[in-house]
Design a protein around this motif. Structure first.
Motif, PDB file in Angstrom:
ATOM      1  N   SER A   1      -7.794  -6.254   6.408  1.00  0.00           N
ATOM      2  CA  SER A   1      -7.008  -7.353   6.976  1.00  0.00           C
ATOM      3  C   SER A   1      -5.809  -6.876   7.779  1.00  0.00           C
ATOM      4  CB  SER A   1      -6.535  -8.291   5.861  1.00  0.00           C
ATOM      5  OG  SER A   1      -5.598  -7.640   5.016  1.00  0.00           O
ATOM      6  N   GLY A   2      -5.410  -5.611   7.619  1.00  0.00           N
ATOM      7  CA  GLY A   2      -4.279  -5.099   8.379  1.00  0.00           C
ATOM      8  C   GLY A   2      -3.502  -4.058   7.601  1.00  0.00           C
ATOM      9  N   PRO A   3      -2.383  -3.561   8.159  1.00  0.00           N
ATOM     10  CA  PRO A   3      -1.595  -2.516   7.496  1.00  0.00           C
ATOM     11  C   PRO A   3      -1.147  -2.935   6.095  1.00  0.00           C
ATOM     12  CG  PRO A   3      -0.877  -2.786   9.769  1.00  0.00           C
ATOM     13  CD  PRO A   3      -1.830  -3.908   9.492  1.00  0.00           C
ATOM     14  N   THR A   4      -1.160  -1.991   5.175  1.00  0.00           N
ATOM     15  CA  THR A   4      -0.687  -2.207   3.808  1.00  0.00           C
ATOM     16  C   THR A   4      -0.303  -0.869   3.208  1.00  0.00           C
ATOM     17  OG1 THR A   4      -1.285  -2.957   1.574  1.00  0.00           O
ATOM     18  CG2 THR A   4      -3.057  -2.078   2.927  1.00  0.00           C
ATOM     19  N   ASP A   5       0.699  -0.875   2.329  1.00  0.00           N
ATOM     20  CA  ASP A   5       1.082   0.383   1.679  1.00  0.00           C
ATOM     21  C   ASP A   5       0.381   0.576   0.343  1.00  0.00           C
ATOM     22  OD1 ASP A   5       2.385  -1.487   0.123  1.00  0.00           O
ATOM     23  OD2 ASP A   5       4.321  -0.452   0.115  1.00  0.00           O
ATOM     24  N   LEU A   6      -0.553  -0.305   0.011  1.00  0.00           N
ATOM     25  CA  LEU A   6      -1.277  -0.181  -1.252  1.00  0.00           C
ATOM     26  C   LEU A   6      -2.256   0.991  -1.194  1.00  0.00           C
ATOM     27  CD1 LEU A   6      -2.008  -3.901  -2.128  1.00  0.00           C
ATOM     28  CD2 LEU A   6      -0.350  -2.384  -3.226  1.00  0.00           C
ATOM     29  N   ARG A   7      -2.208   1.834  -2.232  1.00  0.00           N
ATOM     30  CA  ARG A   7      -3.057   3.020  -2.281  1.00  0.00           C
ATOM     31  C   ARG A   7      -3.714   3.145  -3.653  1.00  0.00           C
ATOM     32  NH1 ARG A   7      -0.566   7.356  -2.862  1.00  0.00           N
ATOM     33  NH2 ARG A   7       1.534   6.542  -3.175  1.00  0.00           N
ATOM     34  N   MET A   8      -4.922   3.711  -3.644  1.00  0.00           N
ATOM     35  CA  MET A   8      -5.546   4.243  -4.854  1.00  0.00           C
ATOM     36  C   MET A   8      -5.367   5.746  -4.809  1.00  0.00           C
ATOM     37  SD  MET A   8      -9.261   2.385  -4.989  1.00  0.00           S
ATOM     38  CE  MET A   8      -9.901   3.684  -6.062  1.00  0.00           C
ATOM     39  N   PHE A   9      -4.965   6.357  -5.901  1.00  0.00           N
ATOM     40  CA  PHE A   9      -4.914   7.815  -5.878  1.00  0.00           C
ATOM     41  C   PHE A   9      -5.317   8.383  -7.231  1.00  0.00           C
ATOM     42  CE2 PHE A   9      -0.715   7.047  -7.632  1.00  0.00           C
ATOM     43  CZ  PHE A   9      -0.467   8.141  -8.438  1.00  0.00           C
ATOM     44  N   PHE A  10      -5.922   9.537  -7.165  1.00  0.00           N
ATOM     45  CA  PHE A  10      -6.374  10.266  -8.345  1.00  0.00           C
ATOM     46  C   PHE A  10      -7.277   9.392  -9.222  1.00  0.00           C
ATOM     47  CE2 PHE A  10      -5.980  13.838 -11.245  1.00  0.00           C
ATOM     48  CZ  PHE A  10      -5.733  14.860 -10.346  1.00  0.00           C
ATOM     49  N   PHE A  11      -8.188   8.679  -8.560  1.00  0.00           N
ATOM     50  CA  PHE A  11      -9.103   7.778  -9.259  1.00  0.00           C
ATOM     51  C   PHE A  11     -10.340   8.567  -9.658  1.00  0.00           C
ATOM     52  CE2 PHE A  11     -12.354   4.372  -9.330  1.00  0.00           C
ATOM     53  CZ  PHE A  11     -11.758   3.514 -10.236  1.00  0.00           C
ATOM     54  N   ASN A  12     -10.537   8.752 -10.945  1.00  0.00           N
ATOM     55  CA  ASN A  12     -11.581   9.627 -11.473  1.00  0.00           C
ATOM     56  C   ASN A  12     -12.961   8.980 -11.316  1.00  0.00           C
ATOM     57  OD1 ASN A  12     -13.333  11.189 -13.070  1.00  0.00           O
ATOM     58  ND2 ASN A  12     -11.670  11.835 -14.405  1.00  0.00           N
ATOM     59  N   LEU A  13     -13.772   9.525 -10.412  1.00  0.00           N
ATOM     60  CA  LEU A  13     -15.108   8.970 -10.177  1.00  0.00           C
ATOM     61  C   LEU A  13     -16.027   9.152 -11.377  1.00  0.00           C
ATOM     62  CD1 LEU A  13     -16.051   9.884  -6.498  1.00  0.00           C
ATOM     63  CD2 LEU A  13     -15.583   7.632  -7.444  1.00  0.00           C
ATOM     64  N   LEU A  14     -15.891  10.277 -12.063  1.00  0.00           N
ATOM     65  CA  LEU A  14     -16.766  10.574 -13.194  1.00  0.00           C
ATOM     66  C   LEU A  14     -16.627   9.514 -14.284  1.00  0.00           C
ATOM     67  CD1 LEU A  14     -18.790  12.785 -14.034  1.00  0.00           C
ATOM     68  CD2 LEU A  14     -16.920  13.921 -15.232  1.00  0.00           C
ATOM     69  N   GLN A  15     -15.407   9.049 -14.504  1.00  0.00           N
ATOM     70  CA  GLN A  15     -15.155   8.049 -15.535  1.00  0.00           C
ATOM     71  C   GLN A  15     -15.449   6.634 -15.062  1.00  0.00           C
ATOM     72  OE1 GLN A  15     -11.106   8.544 -16.820  1.00  0.00           O
ATOM     73  NE2 GLN A  15     -11.527  10.385 -18.010  1.00  0.00           N
ATOM     74  N   ASN A  16     -15.158   6.348 -13.794  1.00  0.00           N
ATOM     75  CA  ASN A  16     -15.186   4.966 -13.328  1.00  0.00           C
ATOM     76  C   ASN A  16     -16.407   4.591 -12.494  1.00  0.00           C
ATOM     77  OD1 ASN A  16     -12.358   3.920 -14.141  1.00  0.00           O
ATOM     78  ND2 ASN A  16     -11.906   5.865 -13.142  1.00  0.00           N
ATOM     79  N   CYS A  17     -16.958   5.527 -11.746  1.00  0.00           N
ATOM     80  CA  CYS A  17     -18.114   5.247 -10.883  1.00  0.00           C
ATOM     81  C   CYS A  17     -19.112   6.401 -10.966  1.00  0.00           C
ATOM     82  CB  CYS A  17     -17.673   5.044  -9.431  1.00  0.00           C
ATOM     83  SG  CYS A  17     -16.377   3.829  -9.198  1.00  0.00           S
ATOM     84  N   PRO A  18     -19.667   6.670 -12.151  1.00  0.00           N
ATOM     85  CA  PRO A  18     -20.523   7.852 -12.311  1.00  0.00           C
ATOM     86  C   PRO A  18     -21.753   7.853 -11.419  1.00  0.00           C
ATOM     87  CG  PRO A  18     -20.681   6.402 -14.229  1.00  0.00           C
ATOM     88  CD  PRO A  18     -19.536   5.900 -13.408  1.00  0.00           C
TER      89      PRO A  18
ATOM     90  N   VAL B   1     -11.920  13.252  -7.757  1.00  0.00           N
ATOM     91  CA  VAL B   1     -11.020  12.110  -7.658  1.00  0.00           C
ATOM     92  C   VAL B   1     -11.039  11.488  -6.267  1.00  0.00           C
ATOM     93  CG1 VAL B   1      -9.473  12.718  -9.544  1.00  0.00           C
ATOM     94  CG2 VAL B   1      -9.110  13.741  -7.316  1.00  0.00           C
ATOM     95  N   LEU B   2     -10.886  10.173  -6.238  1.00  0.00           N
ATOM     96  CA  LEU B   2     -10.935   9.398  -5.011  1.00  0.00           C
ATOM     97  C   LEU B   2      -9.525   8.996  -4.599  1.00  0.00           C
ATOM     98  CD1 LEU B   2     -13.287   8.203  -3.256  1.00  0.00           C
ATOM     99  CD2 LEU B   2     -12.873   6.038  -4.475  1.00  0.00           C
ATOM    100  N   PHE B   3      -9.279   9.084  -3.280  1.00  0.00           N
ATOM    101  CA  PHE B   3      -8.012   8.631  -2.706  1.00  0.00           C
ATOM    102  C   PHE B   3      -8.328   7.621  -1.610  1.00  0.00           C
ATOM    103  CE2 PHE B   3      -7.100  12.741  -4.509  1.00  0.00           C
ATOM    104  CZ  PHE B   3      -5.808  12.629  -5.015  1.00  0.00           C
ATOM    105  N   VAL B   4      -7.696   6.450  -1.679  1.00  0.00           N
ATOM    106  CA  VAL B   4      -7.906   5.405  -0.685  1.00  0.00           C
ATOM    107  C   VAL B   4      -6.541   4.861  -0.290  1.00  0.00           C
ATOM    108  CG1 VAL B   4      -9.049   3.222  -0.151  1.00  0.00           C
ATOM    109  CG2 VAL B   4     -10.110   4.809  -1.773  1.00  0.00           C
ATOM    110  N   GLY B   5      -6.337   4.616   1.004  1.00  0.00           N
ATOM    111  CA  GLY B   5      -5.063   4.086   1.447  1.00  0.00           C
ATOM    112  C   GLY B   5      -5.203   3.174   2.641  1.00  0.00           C
ATOM    113  N   GLY B   6      -4.265   2.258   2.781  1.00  0.00           N
ATOM    114  CA  GLY B   6      -4.258   1.340   3.897  1.00  0.00           C
ATOM    115  C   GLY B   6      -3.544   1.906   5.108  1.00  0.00           C
ATOM    116  N   GLU B   7      -3.781   1.332   6.248  1.00  0.00           N
ATOM    117  CA  GLU B   7      -3.136   1.765   7.484  1.00  0.00           C
ATOM    118  C   GLU B   7      -1.619   1.757   7.329  1.00  0.00           C
ATOM    119  OE1 GLU B   7      -2.519   0.202  12.076  1.00  0.00           O
ATOM    120  OE2 GLU B   7      -4.170  -0.574  10.871  1.00  0.00           O
TER     121      GLU B   7
END
Length: 289
Positions: free
Chosen positions: A91-108, A129-135
Motif C-alpha cells: 500500500s505504500g511506504p512503512t517502517d514496519l519490519r520483520m526481522f530474525f524470523f525463524n523459518l524453521l520454527q514458523n514456516c518449515p 531467518v527471514l527479514f522483511v521491510g517496507g519501503e
C-alpha cells in the motif's frame, strides 16, 4: 561532504576455493550474484508466494522507534497475519519490519526452497531467518552480538547496505554496552557538524536486487535501507575461534545483562548518559575538538 564508501565487489561463478581465499579468510565482503539461481526460492520467493504459503502465520512487526526509558529492548509494535502485513507493504511506504524470523520454527515447509551453499563454511542450520521491510524502513548501524558470518540473500525488492569493518568502530559513535551506533544518526544524510568522525570512517556499500547474496563478515557493522519492499533470507555461520567465542559469551552473559539492569535502574538517564559517552569517546578517538 559524503561518507567515504567504495562499492563491494560483485562476483559470479565464484568457486569455494576462491571464496575462502579472497573473502572468507581475509574477512572481506562480497556480493555473489548467482549463488541462489538454482534454488526454487530464486523463482518463487516473492510476496504473492508468501501470501499463499504462509499468509496465516502471525508475525511480529517492529517499527523505527528506539527502546526508551526502562525497556530492555524495543519490542514488537504489533502482530498480525503475514498476509495482512504484505497488504501493508504493497500500500505504500512503512517502517514496519520483520526481522530474525525463524523459518524453521514458523514456516518449515519453506525450508525445501533453498539449500546451504557449498562454500567451505560450516552453517548453523537451526537458524535460517527471514527479514522483511517496507519501503523507506531502516535498520540502525550495528554488528551482530553473536559475531556470526552472515550470508544475506535478497529475493524481492531492492535494498541498500552500508558496511564498515571492525577497525572503523572508533569513528562510528558506538554506544557503550551495546552493539549499535547512535540511533539518532541518519546514515543516509549524516549531520557531519554534529557527528564529524563519520567523515573519517572508510566503509563499503552495495545495492542488492533479486537473487543477490551478500557475505557480511563477522563483527562487521551494517546499516540497511529498504529502497522498496524487500524479502530476504540470512544463513549464518557462527565463529569458531576461542577469542571470538569468548567475546560472544561476554556479550550475551555480561554486557547485555548489565545494560538491561542499568536501564531498569536509570531509565532514560542511562540511555542519555551512554549517548553522551558515545560522542565523547568517538571524538577523542578521532581527535576532534
Amino acid at each position: 561532504m559524503k561518507l567515504q564508501l567504495q562499492n563491494i565487489p560483485r562476483r559470479s561463478n565464484l568457486s569455494k576455493e576462491d571464496f575462502l581465499k579472497e573473502y572468507f579468510e581475509p574477512e572481506r565482503p562480497v556480493v555473489i550474484e548467482d549463488l541462489s539461481h538454482n534454488w526454487p526460492a530464486y523463482k518463487n520467493w516473492g510476496f504473492k508466494y508468501f501470501k499463499e504459503m504462509a499468509g496465516d502465520v502471525v508475525v511480529p512487526l517492529y517499527d523505527g522507534s528506539p527502546a526508551k526509558g526502562r525497556e530492555n529492548s524495543h519490542g514488537p509494535a504489533k502482530k498480525m497475519p503475514f498476509k495482512d502485513y504484505i497488504d501493508i507493504l504493497k500500500s505504500g511506504p512503512t517502517d514496519l519490519r520483520m526481522f530474525f524470523f525463524n523459518l524453521l520454527q514458523n514456516c518449515p515447509d519453506l525450508i525445501k526452497d533453498f539449500k546451504y551453499p557449498d562454500l567451505g563454511v560450516k552453517f548453523f542450520k537451526k537458524l535460517p531467518v527471514l527479514f522483511v521491510g517496507g519501503e523507506g524502513s531502516k535498520v540502525v548501524m550495528h554488528y551482530d552480538m553473536d559475531l556470526a558470518n552472515n550470508f544475506h540473500f535478497n529475493f524481492a525488492g531492492k535494498k541498500r547496505l552500508i558496511l564498515y569493518p571492525p577497525d572503523q568502530t572508533g569513528y562510528l559513535y558506538k554506544v557503550p554496552y551495546s552493539i549499535v551506533s547512535m540511533e539518532i544518526i541518519n546514515m543516509d544524510e549524516p549531520d557531519f557538524e554534529k557527528y564529524p568522525a563519520l567523515a573519517k570512517a572508510k566503509g563499503f556499500e552495495a545495492i542488492l536486487g533479486h537473487g543477490d547474496a551478500l557475505y557480511i563478515p563477522s563483527k562487521w557493522w551494517h546499516y540497511v535501507k529498504y529502497e522498496t519492499p524487500c524479502l530476504s533470507l540470512t544463513l549464518r555461520s557462527l565463529p569458531a575461534s576461542p577469542r571470538k567465542i569468548a567475546e560472544v559469551l561476554t556479550n550475551l552473559l555480561l554486557v547485555r545483562n548489565f545494560d538491561n539492569l542499568m536501564r531498569k535502574i536509570g531509565g532514560q538517564k542511562w540511555i542519555d548518559y551512554k549517548n553522551r559517552l558515545a560522542i565523547e569517546r568517538t571524538h577523542k578517538k578521532a581527535q576532534i575538538e
